[in-house]
Design a protein around this motif. Structure first.
Motif, short mmCIF file in Angstrom:
data_model
loop_
_atom_site.label_atom_id
_atom_site.label_comp_id
_atom_site.label_asym_id
_atom_site.label_seq_id
_atom_site.Cartn_x
_atom_site.Cartn_y
_atom_site.Cartn_z
N ILE A 17 8.32 18.83 5.48
CA ILE A 17 9.27 17.88 6.08
C ILE A 17 8.52 17.03 7.10
O ILE A 17 7.57 17.51 7.73
CB ILE A 17 10.45 18.64 6.73
CG1 ILE A 17 11.48 17.66 7.29
CG2 ILE A 17 10.00 19.60 7.83
CD1 ILE A 17 12.81 18.30 7.68
N LYS A 18 8.92 15.78 7.21
CA LYS A 18 8.24 14.90 8.15
C LYS A 18 8.59 15.32 9.58
O LYS A 18 9.76 15.58 9.87
CB LYS A 18 8.67 13.46 7.94
CG LYS A 18 7.86 12.74 6.91
CD LYS A 18 8.21 11.27 6.93
CE LYS A 18 7.45 10.53 5.86
NZ LYS A 18 7.84 9.13 5.78
N ASP A 21 11.27 13.29 11.01
CA ASP A 21 12.64 13.65 10.63
C ASP A 21 13.18 14.81 11.48
O ASP A 21 14.37 14.86 11.80
CB ASP A 21 12.70 14.02 9.14
CG ASP A 21 12.46 12.80 8.27
OD1 ASP A 21 12.65 11.67 8.78
OD2 ASP A 21 12.07 12.97 7.11
N LYS A 24 14.21 13.36 14.65
CA LYS A 24 15.51 12.68 14.52
C LYS A 24 16.65 13.70 14.60
O LYS A 24 17.68 13.45 15.20
CB LYS A 24 15.58 11.95 13.17
CG LYS A 24 15.01 10.55 13.19
CD LYS A 24 15.23 9.91 11.82
CE LYS A 24 14.19 8.85 11.55
NZ LYS A 24 14.17 8.42 10.16
N ARG A 48 -0.41 13.44 6.38
CA ARG A 48 -0.50 12.98 4.98
C ARG A 48 -0.16 11.51 4.98
O ARG A 48 0.96 11.13 5.34
CB ARG A 48 0.52 13.74 4.14
CG ARG A 48 -0.12 14.47 2.96
CD ARG A 48 0.88 15.35 2.27
NE ARG A 48 1.94 14.59 1.62
CZ ARG A 48 3.04 15.14 1.11
NH1 ARG A 48 3.21 16.43 1.18
NH2 ARG A 48 3.95 14.41 0.54
N VAL A 50 0.36 8.28 6.55
CA VAL A 50 0.53 7.88 7.95
C VAL A 50 1.46 8.83 8.70
O VAL A 50 1.67 8.66 9.89
CB VAL A 50 1.08 6.44 8.05
CG1 VAL A 50 0.05 5.44 7.60
CG2 VAL A 50 2.35 6.29 7.25
N PHE A 53 3.40 16.01 8.38
CA PHE A 53 4.33 16.85 7.64
C PHE A 53 4.22 18.29 8.15
O PHE A 53 3.15 18.73 8.57
CB PHE A 53 4.02 16.81 6.14
CG PHE A 53 4.54 15.58 5.47
CD1 PHE A 53 3.91 14.36 5.64
CD2 PHE A 53 5.70 15.63 4.70
CE1 PHE A 53 4.40 13.21 5.04
CE2 PHE A 53 6.20 14.49 4.10
CZ PHE A 53 5.55 13.27 4.28
N ARG A 153 -8.09 8.49 -3.83
CA ARG A 153 -6.69 8.36 -3.39
C ARG A 153 -6.56 8.80 -1.93
O ARG A 153 -5.92 8.15 -1.12
CB ARG A 153 -5.81 9.22 -4.31
CG ARG A 153 -4.38 9.38 -3.86
CD ARG A 153 -3.49 8.46 -4.61
NE ARG A 153 -2.42 7.96 -3.77
CZ ARG A 153 -1.41 7.25 -4.20
NH1 ARG A 153 -1.34 6.93 -5.46
NH2 ARG A 153 -0.49 6.82 -3.40
N ASP A 157 -5.45 6.52 1.10
CA ASP A 157 -4.24 6.90 1.85
C ASP A 157 -4.53 7.02 3.35
O ASP A 157 -3.74 6.59 4.18
CB ASP A 157 -3.69 8.23 1.35
CG ASP A 157 -2.84 8.05 0.11
OD1 ASP A 157 -2.56 6.89 -0.24
OD2 ASP A 157 -2.47 9.07 -0.52
N GLU A 164 -7.67 -2.41 -0.03
CA GLU A 164 -6.53 -2.98 -0.76
C GLU A 164 -6.72 -2.59 -2.23
O GLU A 164 -7.84 -2.61 -2.73
CB GLU A 164 -6.52 -4.51 -0.65
CG GLU A 164 -5.90 -5.01 0.63
CD GLU A 164 -5.66 -6.51 0.62
OE1 GLU A 164 -6.25 -7.22 -0.23
OE2 GLU A 164 -4.86 -6.96 1.45
N VAL A 165 -5.62 -2.24 -2.87
CA VAL A 165 -5.69 -1.97 -4.31
C VAL A 165 -4.80 -2.98 -5.03
O VAL A 165 -3.89 -3.53 -4.44
CB VAL A 165 -5.25 -0.53 -4.66
CG1 VAL A 165 -6.26 0.48 -4.17
CG2 VAL A 165 -3.86 -0.22 -4.13
N VAL A 175 0.40 3.46 -8.09
CA VAL A 175 1.29 3.03 -6.99
C VAL A 175 2.51 2.38 -7.64
O VAL A 175 2.35 1.54 -8.53
CB VAL A 175 0.58 2.02 -6.05
CG1 VAL A 175 1.49 1.65 -4.88
CG2 VAL A 175 -0.74 2.54 -5.54
N ARG A 176 3.68 2.72 -7.18
CA ARG A 176 4.94 2.21 -7.76
C ARG A 176 4.98 2.36 -9.28
O ARG A 176 5.44 1.48 -9.99
CB ARG A 176 5.15 0.73 -7.41
CG ARG A 176 5.27 0.43 -5.93
CD ARG A 176 5.78 -0.98 -5.68
NE ARG A 176 4.98 -2.01 -6.28
CZ ARG A 176 3.89 -2.52 -5.75
NH1 ARG A 176 3.47 -2.09 -4.59
NH2 ARG A 176 3.22 -3.45 -6.35
N HIS A 180 -3.14 0.99 -10.59
CA HIS A 180 -3.84 0.02 -9.75
C HIS A 180 -5.33 0.24 -9.96
O HIS A 180 -5.91 1.16 -9.39
CB HIS A 180 -3.43 0.18 -8.28
CG HIS A 180 -2.11 -0.46 -7.97
ND1 HIS A 180 -0.96 -0.17 -8.65
CD2 HIS A 180 -1.77 -1.43 -7.07
CE1 HIS A 180 0.04 -0.91 -8.18
NE2 HIS A 180 -0.43 -1.68 -7.22
#
Lengths: 186, 391
Positions: A17-18, A21, A24, A48, A50, A53, A153, A157, A164-165, A175-176, A180
């Motif tokens: 868990i971040k 979070d 928060k 991990r 930015v 965790f 990777r 990261d 830049e990729v 990515v997405r 890449h």
């Protein structure tokens, strides 16, 4: 509060868990509780990308098993089936040696080797295809394709602002949901 | 009412930018790129001012960056500025041309101009004919079909030309041909005839294409005092595209700028399929690098620019800008997959819609997450699922 936090961390499972979070949910004061739990080795915190965790001890072991082949090997070897480990001694020793090489590369050299390779293969605007870099590095340093992309990777990261990729190509990092296959140092 | 008292959603919803969307340009990197292009235009204007352009008055600009980084947006933004900077711009999306024949590329170039451009060229040339005819040039009079009967009826040369401009009268095509063939080269004659008669003839060879492109730029400079900017988007290693690009770079089309837009993938494809074109691109006069176009700071600035542009009520002050910037940076951290202009604008479009539905005064984190959840319901996004599930 400590119990609650520990329960929340534990329920997050293998993904952890971040820390943000948790703040928060429990407010900024939870920092001291987290420190105390960390000292008692009831939780583990790792950066991990930015974000930081947090895992419970058991979840962290499972996380390492899934994501770090070196740890997986060590844990399996030192685990309950020591007889199996003994019988696999020679094989493990060989793998351990290889992993030791990876480890050296991982810790000290990968970034500089990767940057050097990028510099040598890039066009005037800095872009180069991952496969060119991968072929060079893997050949010279006896790395597997999978290991190369794991290290690449991880490097990208951790140093998001330096690389830049770009999408396209036959191989690269995902990515997405897109391959890449191009990278540059900025 | 949308957040910040906006009357309309400031963010576009189309997956690729339109000319209308591109009126707003935000972000330091994108603005620097725009300045470089305008600098190129200004520099070339200075060179050809008060003289006919030569082969040396040609420039190549390359814009290379990943998909979704705002290259097309930048190109369309420059096209929107054509009136202010003395250029006539044709925007061509090479990915929409299939098959990429010489004829289809030429048609796309013609369609890439504003209709107004050809109207201006036509009007200016007819006014030129009028001046020539008024100075006693018989061939010019014949071209506009100005006869003795017209003169006896009290119709002046100006009246005649005005009627032609308004479409109430026509030129004599045969006499116009004679006039043009005596004064202009084959391609220039063809272009003027096509513009005057509003009917463009087809072409079939690269030589003709280069000839027509040169005519467009030469005559645009001569009659409108403008440079021509040819924007070629989605350039890749396609054989026809690269041969066409090689041809026009080698031809040094006078008084024109060729802007080639590609991705790193497309650029490296060119390197592999046509090294000589790649070499020419490497030697481009201006190489626009949108490096950092997906950085958190750049994305925040772009997002803020859209709201500032639409903030008629003045409710989007510095405090609100800083707050939104902070939220966008958190969004970028938590959803690295969305860290590009196109994805972010899409999320913000949906967030703004949400703000209208929920009557929010400003965009908050819940609205952003709701928008993501509703816009990407089946999306498997690393790190983001756990957050969404916890909510």
């Amino acid at each position: 509060m400590g119990k609650d936090i520990l329960q929340t961390i534990d329920s997050a499972g293998i993904n952890g868990i971040k820390k943000a979070d948790l703040k928060k949910a429990y407010g900024k004061d939870c920092d001291n509780t987290l420190e105390s739990l960390k000292e008692k080795e009831q939780i583990f915190i790792e950066k991990r990308g930015v974000a930081y965790f947090v895992w419970s001890k058991e979840n962290y072991i499972d996380y390492l098993k899934c994501n770090d082949p070196k740890c997986k090997l060590v844990l399996e070897t030192a685990g309950p089936s020591q007889s199996t480990a003994k019988s696999k001694h020679t094989q493990n020793l060989r793998e351990a040696r290889t992993i030791s090489n990876y480890s050296t590369l991982e810790n000290n050299d990968f970034q500089s080797i990767f940057n050097k390779c990028l510099h040598e293969s890039a066009t005037s605007i800095g872009w180069t295809s991952f496969d060119k870099v991968r072929e060079k590095i893997c050949e010279i340093h006896n790395l597997s394709k999978e290991k190369f992309y794991m290290l690449a990777r991880d490097l990208i990261d951790k140093n998001g602002a330096r690389y830049e990729v770009s999408s396209g190509g036959q191989e690269g990092i995902i990515v997405r949901g897109l391959v890449h296959g191009y990278v540059r140092n900025v | 009412m949308y957040a910040y008292g906006l009357e309309a959603n400031p963010y576009p919803s189309s997956p690729t930018p339109t000319e209308k969307d591109a009126k707003i340009l935000g972000g330091r990197r994108h603005k620097e790129a725009k300045s470089a292009i305008l600098e190129c235009i200004k520099e070339l204007h200075g060179k050809v001012d008060c003289r006919d352009a030569t082969a040396g008055d040609f420039r190549v600009i390359t814009v290379i960056q990943d998909v979704g980084s705002g290259k097309t947006h930048l190109a369309l933004h420059i096209k929107n500025l054509q009136g202010r900077h003395g250029i006539a711009c044709s925007f061509v999306d090479l990915s929409t041309i299939s098959p990429k024949t010489i004829s289809s590329i030429y048609n796309a170039i013609l369609k890439g101009f504003e209709n107004e451009f050809f109207v201006q060229l036509r009007t200016k040339f007819l006014q030129y004919l009028q001046e020539r005819a008024e100075q006693g040039d018989k061939a010019a009079k014949k071209a506009i079909d100005y006869t003795l009967v017209n003169k006896l009826a009290g119709i002046t040369i100006k009246d005649k030309v005005d009627d032609i401009v308004l479409g109430k009268n026509q030129v004599s095509v045969e006499n116009l041909n004679t006039y043009l063939n005596q004064r202009l080269n084959q391609f220039e004659s063809t272009l003027i005839r096509n513009v005057i008669t509003n009917s463009f003839s087809g072409i079939s060879s690269l030589e003709e294409l280069i000839g027509m492109m040169s005519s467009i730029s030469k005559l645009t400079q001569r009659f409108l005092g403008k440079l021509v900017l040819f924007e070629m988007d989605e350039l890749d290693g396609n054989i026809e595209s690269t041969e066409f690009v090689k041809g026009i770079i080698n031809a040094h089309i006078p008084a024109s700028i060729l802007m080639l837009i590609s991705t790193p993938s497309g650029y490296i494809e060119v390197q592999n399929t046509n090294p000589s074109v790649f070499d020419r691109l490497e030697k481009a006069n201006y190489k626009i690098d949108l490096v950092g176009s997906n950085s958190k700071e750049e994305l925040s600035e772009i997002a803020i620019e859209y709201i500032k542009h639409n903030d008629k009520a003045g409710k989007f002050g510095l405090k609100e800008q800083e707050e939104l910037s902070g939220k966008i940076q958190v969004l970028c951290d938590e959803f690295p997959e969305f860290r590009n202009v196109r994805s972010l604008i899409n999320i913000l479009y949906h967030t703004m819609e949400k703000s209208e539905e929920l009557e929010l005064e400003k965009i908050d984190e819940d609205a952003i997450y709701d928008a993501i959840r509703h816009s990407y319901p089946g999306l498997k996004v690393r790190e983001s699922l756990s957050i969404l599930e916890r909510k």
